[in-house]
Design an enzyme around this catalytic site. Structure first.
Site, PDB file in Angstrom:
ATOM      1  N   ILE A  24       0.827  -1.205   0.000  1.00 14.67           N
ATOM      2  CA  ILE A  24       0.000   0.000   0.000  1.00 14.67           C
ATOM      3  C   ILE A  24       0.865   1.261   0.000  1.00 14.67           C
ATOM      4  CG2 ILE A  24      -1.575   1.385   1.422  1.00 14.67           C
ATOM      5  CD1 ILE A  24      -3.039  -0.694  -0.077  1.00 14.67           C
ATOM      6  N   CYS A  25       1.975   1.239   0.760  1.00 18.33           N
ATOM      7  CA  CYS A  25       2.825   2.434   0.845  1.00 18.33           C
ATOM      8  C   CYS A  25       3.420   2.782  -0.522  1.00 18.33           C
ATOM      9  CB  CYS A  25       3.933   2.231   1.873  1.00 18.33           C
ATOM     10  SG  CYS A  25       5.002   0.810   1.542  1.00 18.33           S
ATOM     11  N   THR A  26       3.704   1.745  -1.322  1.00 21.38           N
ATOM     12  CA  THR A  26       4.274   1.989  -2.653  1.00 21.38           C
ATOM     13  C   THR A  26       3.242   2.593  -3.590  1.00 21.38           C
ATOM     14  OG1 THR A  26       5.865   0.178  -2.411  1.00 21.38           O
ATOM     15  CG2 THR A  26       5.374   0.916  -4.659  1.00 21.38           C
ATOM     16  N   ASN A  54       2.402   6.283  -2.386  1.00 24.36           N
ATOM     17  CA  ASN A  54       3.390   7.356  -2.324  1.00 24.36           C
ATOM     18  C   ASN A  54       4.427   7.348  -3.444  1.00 24.36           C
ATOM     19  OD1 ASN A  54       2.300   8.292   0.196  1.00 24.36           O
ATOM     20  ND2 ASN A  54       3.322   6.561   1.186  1.00 24.36           N
TER      21      ASN A  54
END
Length: 430
Positions: A212-214, A217
């Site tokens: 999810i962070c990839t 962001n």
């Protein structure tokens, strides 16, 4: 050369061109035919009267319907919930440009009936879950040409649950075919007797996921942008409106949204077809692979219906990406299978996990593949997805240590709205 009797010749003439080829198989014994097999018109009559259900009228389904009709089956039913898309026409040969937007099941049925004399194909445009046990009980054989793991699990469990030991006719052979690019498989499942689809769930490849962070962001791939549009942006824009992966308007919105995000990060390669592939986990289909797997499935249906030759026991794998290779083996039945077994499945958990972390691991486990689980023990409900009141009441448990809710060696019952059975896990701690 084998001599053909007068009776065989008369039957061949009466049956027409493909009827003649069928009679050459049914009216004589072959090298692998069981000694108890008795050639005769009764076998052909049974072939023409047995009801066969085909699930799916896509790439595999079109081939299966055509093959069954040309193999002497006269009473065929087909279920499919989709409509014809322009992208289907390159490999789903029963459809034409004028058919775009029409139901696959009805168009496929009409096409085959026009070209194969005496065949009746009854279409149903809807979900397999719309039909009850009484509907499925009327068929002698079920042949699946599906592209969905969830649908396969559902029909497999339904047919297993239908079996009544006091009624042999309640056992419905299930022939399942699947194709992925240059690879495919065909298998024969005799519910409660051989290994079922659920027994081999751990053979499926791990689905690709992205952190999810990839995707939120630092996207680097076109797939990251598509995942962002479906996982993060759709819920933000449409709130409680559910994304429908089969709705072209929804896919178009995701494609356009992902394209704009890709442009922001100088990423190229976002296309409509890739958007479909990522959202629906689609692997490109190849017509020749579909034809090979469908032919294998229909051969097994023919052998089961006529007993003219031994049927597959019970799994055939095909690979065409590096030369042509096939391999058959007998997949063993699992005693701890949640569908056809009688034992709970052992599951080793970390003593430091919360209930929510435990649920995340269930979603990642190949042999379970539960997406929206509700969990219970014999003593209490751990977490319930619905109704909203019970979800709210059990939500605080998500942050609690699993060990405070489930004792070492205790059994947890896991259900999912997409499956007609529960998975029983015997939880132990590392």
């Amino acid at each position: 050369m084998t001599e053909v009797s007068g009776a065989e010749t008369a039957a061949a003439v009466a049956g027409g061109a493909h009827g003649s080829a069928i009679d050459r198989i049914l009216l004589r014994k072959g090298p692998f035919t069981d000694e108890a097999y008795t050639p005769g018109p009764e076998v052909r009559e049974f072939l023409e009267t047995i009801k066969v259900l085909v699930i799916g009228a896509g790439g595999l389904g079109c081939e299966i319907l055509k093959n069954l009709a040309l193999s002497g089956f006269k009473d065929i039913h087909v279920i499919d919930m989709d409509t014809i898309d322009l992208s289907n026409l390159n490999r789903q040969f029963l459809f034409r440009p004028a058919d775009v937007g029409k139901p696959k099941a009805s168009v496929a049925a009409e096409f085959v009936m026009k070209r194969v004399r005496g065949v009746k194909i009854t279409p149903f445009c809807g979900k397999i879950q719309d039909k009850d046990d009484e509907y499925y009980m009327q068929f002698g054989i079920v042949v699946c040409g599906l592209d969905s793991v969830e649908a396969r699990r559902w029909i497999n469990a339904t047919l297993v649950n239908m079996v009544d030991m006091d009624n042999p006719e309640s056992l419905k052979p299930l022939i399942d075919g699947g194709a992925e690019g240059f690879k495919g498989q065909a298998r024969v499942i005799l519910p409660t007797i051989t290994s079922c689809y659920e027994c081999s769930l751990d053979m499926l490849g791990q689905q690709k996921t992205y952190p999810i962070c990839t995707i939120a962001n630092t996207p680097r791939l076109p797939e990251h942008c598509i995942e962002w549009s479906s996982v993060l942006e759709w819920p933000r824009v449409f709130k409680d409106k559910k994304l429908d992966n089969d709705d072209p308007e929804h896919i178009q919105w995701l494609f356009e949204t992902a394209s704009r995000r890709a442009a922001e990060f100088n990423i190229t390669g976002v296309t409509y077809s890739l958007t479909q592939g990522v959202v629906k986990n689609i692997i490109p289909a190849i017509a020749s692979t579909n034809a090979i797997i469908a032919a294998a499935c229909c051969n097994e249906a023919f052998k089961i219906a006529t007993t003219c030759n031994p049927y597959l026991s019970n799994y055939m794998m095909y690979s065409g990406d590096d030369s042509v290779y096939t391999y058959t083996f007998e997949h063993q039945k699992k005693d701890d299978c949640p569908v056809c077994g009688n034992l709970s499945t052992p599951f080793e958990a970390d003593a430091g996990w919360t209930l929510e972390e435990f649920m995340d691991r269930l979603a990642e486990t190949q042999g379970i593949q539960i997406k929206r689980p509700s969990l219970r023990t014999a003593a209490q409900s751990l977490y319930l997805q619905a109704p909203p009141q019970l979800e709210a009441a059990t939500r605080p448990n998500l942050g609690l240590p699993l060990k405070s809710l489930v004792a070492d060696g205790e059994e947890v019952s896991v259900t999912d709205p997409g499956l007609p059975f529960s998975v029983k896990l015997r939880v132990t701690y590392a």
